[in-house]
Write a protein that holds these residues in place. Structure first.
Motif, mmCIF file in Angstrom:
data_model
loop_
_atom_site.group_PDB
_atom_site.id
_atom_site.type_symbol
_atom_site.label_atom_id
_atom_site.label_comp_id
_atom_site.label_asym_id
_atom_site.label_seq_id
_atom_site.Cartn_x
_atom_site.Cartn_y
_atom_site.Cartn_z
ATOM 1 N N SER A 77 1.245 9.652 1.293
ATOM 2 C CA SER A 77 1.302 8.375 0.601
ATOM 3 C C SER A 77 0.163 7.434 1.016
ATOM 4 O O SER A 77 0.040 6.355 0.448
ATOM 5 C CB SER A 77 2.655 7.669 0.806
ATOM 6 O OG SER A 77 2.837 6.679 -0.178
ATOM 7 N N ALA A 137 -4.457 -6.093 -1.652
ATOM 8 C CA ALA A 137 -3.786 -4.872 -1.191
ATOM 9 C C ALA A 137 -2.903 -4.359 -2.315
ATOM 10 O O ALA A 137 -2.736 -5.028 -3.349
ATOM 11 C CB ALA A 137 -2.919 -5.172 0.035
ATOM 12 N N GLY A 138 -2.323 -3.178 -2.102
ATOM 13 C CA GLY A 138 -1.418 -2.622 -3.098
ATOM 14 C C GLY A 138 -0.240 -3.542 -3.353
ATOM 15 O O GLY A 138 0.099 -3.857 -4.501
ATOM 16 N N ALA A 139 0.387 -4.002 -2.272
ATOM 17 C CA ALA A 139 1.554 -4.868 -2.420
ATOM 18 C C ALA A 139 1.164 -6.173 -3.121
ATOM 19 O O ALA A 139 1.910 -6.690 -3.962
ATOM 20 C CB ALA A 139 2.164 -5.161 -1.052
ATOM 21 N N GLU A 142 0.916 -5.441 -6.736
ATOM 22 C CA GLU A 142 2.247 -5.375 -7.358
ATOM 23 C C GLU A 142 2.752 -6.781 -7.686
ATOM 24 O O GLU A 142 3.243 -7.044 -8.782
ATOM 25 C CB GLU A 142 3.256 -4.711 -6.409
ATOM 26 C CG GLU A 142 3.019 -3.221 -6.221
ATOM 27 C CD GLU A 142 3.836 -2.674 -5.053
ATOM 28 O OE1 GLU A 142 4.885 -3.265 -4.725
ATOM 29 O OE2 GLU A 142 3.417 -1.670 -4.460
ATOM 30 N N HIS A 171 8.168 3.347 -3.242
ATOM 31 C CA HIS A 171 7.589 2.795 -2.021
ATOM 32 C C HIS A 171 8.278 1.461 -1.735
ATOM 33 O O HIS A 171 8.575 0.713 -2.674
ATOM 34 C CB HIS A 171 6.091 2.577 -2.261
ATOM 35 C CG HIS A 171 5.304 2.368 -1.014
ATOM 36 N ND1 HIS A 171 5.105 1.129 -0.472
ATOM 37 C CD2 HIS A 171 4.681 3.243 -0.204
ATOM 38 C CE1 HIS A 171 4.371 1.255 0.627
ATOM 39 N NE2 HIS A 171 4.095 2.519 0.810
ATOM 40 N N THR A 173 7.284 -1.285 -0.866
ATOM 41 C CA THR A 173 6.646 -2.511 -1.351
ATOM 42 C C THR A 173 7.137 -2.890 -2.747
ATOM 43 O O THR A 173 7.078 -4.061 -3.113
ATOM 44 C CB THR A 173 5.117 -2.362 -1.397
ATOM 45 O OG1 THR A 173 4.792 -1.143 -2.064
ATOM 46 C CG2 THR A 173 4.511 -2.364 -0.002
ATOM 47 N N ASP A 244 2.827 1.986 -10.580
ATOM 48 C CA ASP A 244 2.322 1.891 -9.212
ATOM 49 C C ASP A 244 1.302 3.004 -9.024
ATOM 50 O O ASP A 244 1.649 4.167 -8.839
ATOM 51 C CB ASP A 244 3.493 2.035 -8.224
ATOM 52 C CG ASP A 244 3.026 1.982 -6.767
ATOM 53 O OD1 ASP A 244 1.833 2.217 -6.509
ATOM 54 O OD2 ASP A 244 3.868 1.713 -5.889
ATOM 55 N N ALA A 246 -0.954 3.303 -6.610
ATOM 56 C CA ALA A 246 -1.531 3.312 -5.266
ATOM 57 C C ALA A 246 -2.147 4.676 -4.978
ATOM 58 O O ALA A 246 -3.202 4.778 -4.375
ATOM 59 C CB ALA A 246 -0.455 2.986 -4.232
ATOM 60 N N ASN A 247 -1.454 5.718 -5.431
ATOM 61 C CA ASN A 247 -1.923 7.084 -5.180
ATOM 62 C C ASN A 247 -2.368 7.721 -6.489
ATOM 63 O O ASN A 247 -1.767 8.662 -6.977
ATOM 64 C CB ASN A 247 -0.803 7.929 -4.560
ATOM 65 C CG ASN A 247 -0.152 7.236 -3.377
ATOM 66 O OD1 ASN A 247 1.038 6.952 -3.411
ATOM 67 N ND2 ASN A 247 -0.916 6.924 -2.360
ATOM 68 N N ASN A 268 -4.827 1.318 -5.593
ATOM 69 C CA ASN A 268 -5.285 0.981 -4.245
ATOM 70 C C ASN A 268 -6.693 1.536 -4.049
ATOM 71 O O ASN A 268 -6.864 2.745 -3.923
ATOM 72 C CB ASN A 268 -4.351 1.600 -3.195
ATOM 73 C CG ASN A 268 -3.097 0.784 -2.984
ATOM 74 O OD1 ASN A 268 -2.751 -0.048 -3.808
ATOM 75 N ND2 ASN A 268 -2.432 1.015 -1.879
ATOM 76 N N HIS A 270 -8.400 1.275 -1.482
ATOM 77 C CA HIS A 270 -8.526 1.801 -0.120
ATOM 78 C C HIS A 270 -7.897 3.176 0.029
ATOM 79 O O HIS A 270 -8.100 3.826 1.032
ATOM 80 C CB HIS A 270 -7.946 0.815 0.899
ATOM 81 C CG HIS A 270 -6.631 0.225 0.513
ATOM 82 N ND1 HIS A 270 -6.478 -0.622 -0.549
ATOM 83 C CD2 HIS A 270 -5.406 0.359 1.051
ATOM 84 C CE1 HIS A 270 -5.208 -0.995 -0.652
ATOM 85 N NE2 HIS A 270 -4.531 -0.395 0.297
ATOM 86 N N LYS A 271 -7.146 3.643 -0.940
ATOM 87 C CA LYS A 271 -6.637 5.017 -0.869
ATOM 88 C C LYS A 271 -7.490 5.902 -1.773
ATOM 89 O O LYS A 271 -8.372 6.608 -1.321
ATOM 90 C CB LYS A 271 -5.165 5.056 -1.279
ATOM 91 C CG LYS A 271 -4.256 4.344 -0.287
ATOM 92 C CD LYS A 271 -2.810 4.360 -0.733
ATOM 93 C CE LYS A 271 -1.928 3.615 0.247
ATOM 94 N NZ LYS A 271 -0.573 3.420 -0.284
HETATM 95 C C1 LIG Z 1 0.455 2.408 -0.093
HETATM 96 C C2 LIG Z 1 1.351 2.225 -1.239
HETATM 97 C C3 LIG Z 1 1.684 0.935 -1.678
HETATM 98 C C4 LIG Z 1 1.285 -0.340 -0.945
HETATM 99 O O1 LIG Z 1 -0.078 -0.511 -0.758
HETATM 100 P P1 LIG Z 1 -0.618 -1.503 0.393
HETATM 101 O O2 LIG Z 1 -2.072 -1.586 0.166
HETATM 102 O O3 LIG Z 1 -0.261 -0.854 1.689
HETATM 103 O O4 LIG Z 1 0.068 -2.815 0.234
HETATM 104 C C5 LIG Z 1 2.482 0.830 -2.802
HETATM 105 N N1 LIG Z 1 2.946 1.915 -3.444
HETATM 106 C C6 LIG Z 1 2.658 3.179 -3.032
HETATM 107 C C7 LIG Z 1 3.196 4.341 -3.803
HETATM 108 C C8 LIG Z 1 1.860 3.377 -1.908
HETATM 109 O O5 LIG Z 1 1.589 4.603 -1.486
#
Ligand SMILES: *Cc1c(COP(=O)(O)O)cnc(C)c1O
Length: 484
Positions: A77, A137-139, A142, A171, A173, A244, A246-247, A268, A270-271
């Motif tokens: 994740s 950030a991801g959160a 959101e 997640h 968040t 979402d 993020a990934n 995200n 950063h991911k």
């Molecule tokens: C990492 C992640 C987030 C949150 O991202 P942050 O940058 O850590 O706030 C939300 N949803 C999923 C599925 C994630 O893997």
């Protein structure tokens, strides 16, 4: 790493009178003493060390860190892929790094173009109309996305939508962001195969629902196949569908949330887009919206003018500012550098390889580790601990034992759907040799669990600290060396 320095603070290395500097007597007269009332009662307890000691202290401390640059980091994740160094060079260019956030537009055209180019690339990758790169950030993305959704409903005079539906596999968040946005969280169950229960979801939809938040592939690494059906039901109920992302890694160039029927999404950087993260920062969580929702995006936005120049603009319908100026610019530059250097084909390949690598590890270990969902996974998958439960060795023990072998542990005890979740995400940047070595070690640990379970239960044996009490560390952190 020099073990002599393990665990020693700079204060323990201190000796009264030691100095790491020398100030020459320049004949400059001493200043007037400060007024008595402004002086502190006691001198600060600063460490007194010579130059070699301080250099060794910090060098050894940095070697105590584990990072993607030091070893394999299969933290599910979190997408701990290798971060190409060219990204760092781009972000460090003085023309970018030395800008002042409030410089006149005419003097920062290159920076605005970089922002605009990235937002357009993300729009293409996500199948969205426009992106804001402002969230940190991801959160934060959101929260911003949910605020866009709230602004949309309000603009239509639709004030009764106070709920957000979130799957139980989401997640943490997701429910947290919904709560911060002032919305009530309603949970929808997963089916035994890990996907959202569509019937359960339908039953929850009515005119009090503002949005449904989904992750696809979900946190189990499983692709949700019922999205078109879900999108239709959500829209028929007047709600919006949030993605979402993020990934986004396995989706790159393969499928676009916009084409699946999602209205709002975050990514995200950063991911998926390879910028260094972990330990709390730095991040960037751009938010994309489908056509018709652009005016609700946060201020300011970057637009391209007819004459080819770029400017900042604000919109009246906007939810307002959510960050200082334009977000985390250095992270945006790294992501832009990554996307441009991989190109369309490279990005597609990244997603495919991330998927292949995850399935390779899963299939190579499934005889020894419990695989609760037997499906082709995307970028990650989840074991429910060891297959042989008679040894008493838990997922925590396996994670700790991996440290002795020089690996960062996978994500453990998330998602909450299984008791012994062990979530592995290798990413595309690892070689066949690295994957094989990791598989060997995981097989060795499974054997140790049977032959010498104490060895695994008392691991790690080879790290500066063994098993700190995580709960006490979080509840009663001791953040100073001295007892004050
Ligand atoms: C990492 C992640 C987030 C949150 O991202 P942050 O940058 O850590 O706030 C939300 N949803 C999923 C599925 C994630 O893997």
């Amino acid at each position: 790493m020099n073990r002599k320095y393990y665990g020693k603070t700079i204060f323990e290395l201190s000796h009264p009178g030691r100095r790491g500097y020398h100030i020459a007597d320049t004949g400059c007269p001493e200043s007037e003493p400060l007024p008595e009332g402004l002086l502190r009662a006691d001198a600060p307890r600063l460490p007194e060390v010579d130059e070699p000691t301080i250099v060794r202290h910090y060098t050894n401390m940095s070697a105590n860190n584990f990072g993607v640059d030091s070893g394999f980091y299969p933290l599910g994740s979190c997408t701990m892929k290798y971060n190409p160094k060219i990204n760092e060079e781009m972000a460090a260019l003085p023309q970018m790094a030395a800008l002042h956030p409030n410089q006149p537009e005419s003097t920062v055209q290159g920076a605005l173009e970089a922002y605009h180019t990235l937002q357009q690339l993300l729009s293409e990758i996500g199948g969205m109309s426009e992106f804001t790169l402002n969230p940190f950030a991801g959160a934060h993305g959101e929260l911003t996305g949910l605020m866009v959704i709230r602004a949309y409903h309000r603009s239509r005079g639709d004030h009764g939508r106070t709920k957000v539906i979130v799957p139980d596999s989401a997640h943490g968040t997701n429910p947290a962001s919904a709560a911060v946005a002032g919305l009530k969280v309603v949970e929808v169950k997963s089916r035994p195969d890990g996907t959202v229960d569509v019937d359960d979801l339908r039953a929850l939809l009515d005119d009090s629902v503002a949005a449904v938040m989904l992750t696809n592939p979900n946190t189990l690494g499983i692709f949700e196949t019922h999205i078109p059906e879900i999108a239709e039901a959500v829209h028929a109920a007047g709600a919006l569908l949030y993605y979402d992302g993020a990934n986004l890694n396995p989706m790159l160039g393969m499928a676009r949330p916009g084409d699946m029927g999602f209205d709002v999404m975050h990514i995200n950087l950063h991911k998926t887009f390879s910028t260094p993260h972990g330990g709390g920062g730095p991040g960037s969580g751009p938010v994309g919206v489908r056509a018709g929702l652009e005016q609700f995006l946060p201020n300011p936005r970057v637009v391209k003018n007819a004459d080819g120049t770029f400017s900042l603009t604000t919109s009246d319908g906007s939810l307002g500012n959510i960050s200082a100026t334009l977000g985390n610019f250095a992270v945006q530059l790294r992501a832009l550098s990554y996307i441009l250097s991989l190109g369309r084909e490279g990005l597609m390949k990244a997603g495919q390889l991330a998927t292949l690598n995850a399935n390779y590890i899963k299939e190579s270990l499934r005889d020894l580790y419990k695989l609760p969902i037997d499906k082709v996974c995307k970028h990650e998958f989840v074991f429910d601990g060891l297959a042989d439960k008679s040894t008493g060795v838990t997922t925590l023990d396996i994670a700790k034992r991996l440290l002795d072998y020089g690996y960062h542990a996978p994500t453990i005890y998330f998602p909450l759907l299984f008791h012994e979740s062990l979530m592995i995400e290798p990413t595309e940047t690892e070689s066949r040799e690295t994957l094989d070595e990791f598989i060997d070690v995981m097989r060795t640990i499974a054997r140790e669990a049977i032959e010498d379970p104490e060895l695994v239960k008392t691991a790690p044996h080879d790290t500066p600290v063994s098993r700190p009490d995580d709960t006490q560390a979080a509840l009663t952190p001791k953040v100073t060396f001295f007892d004050l």
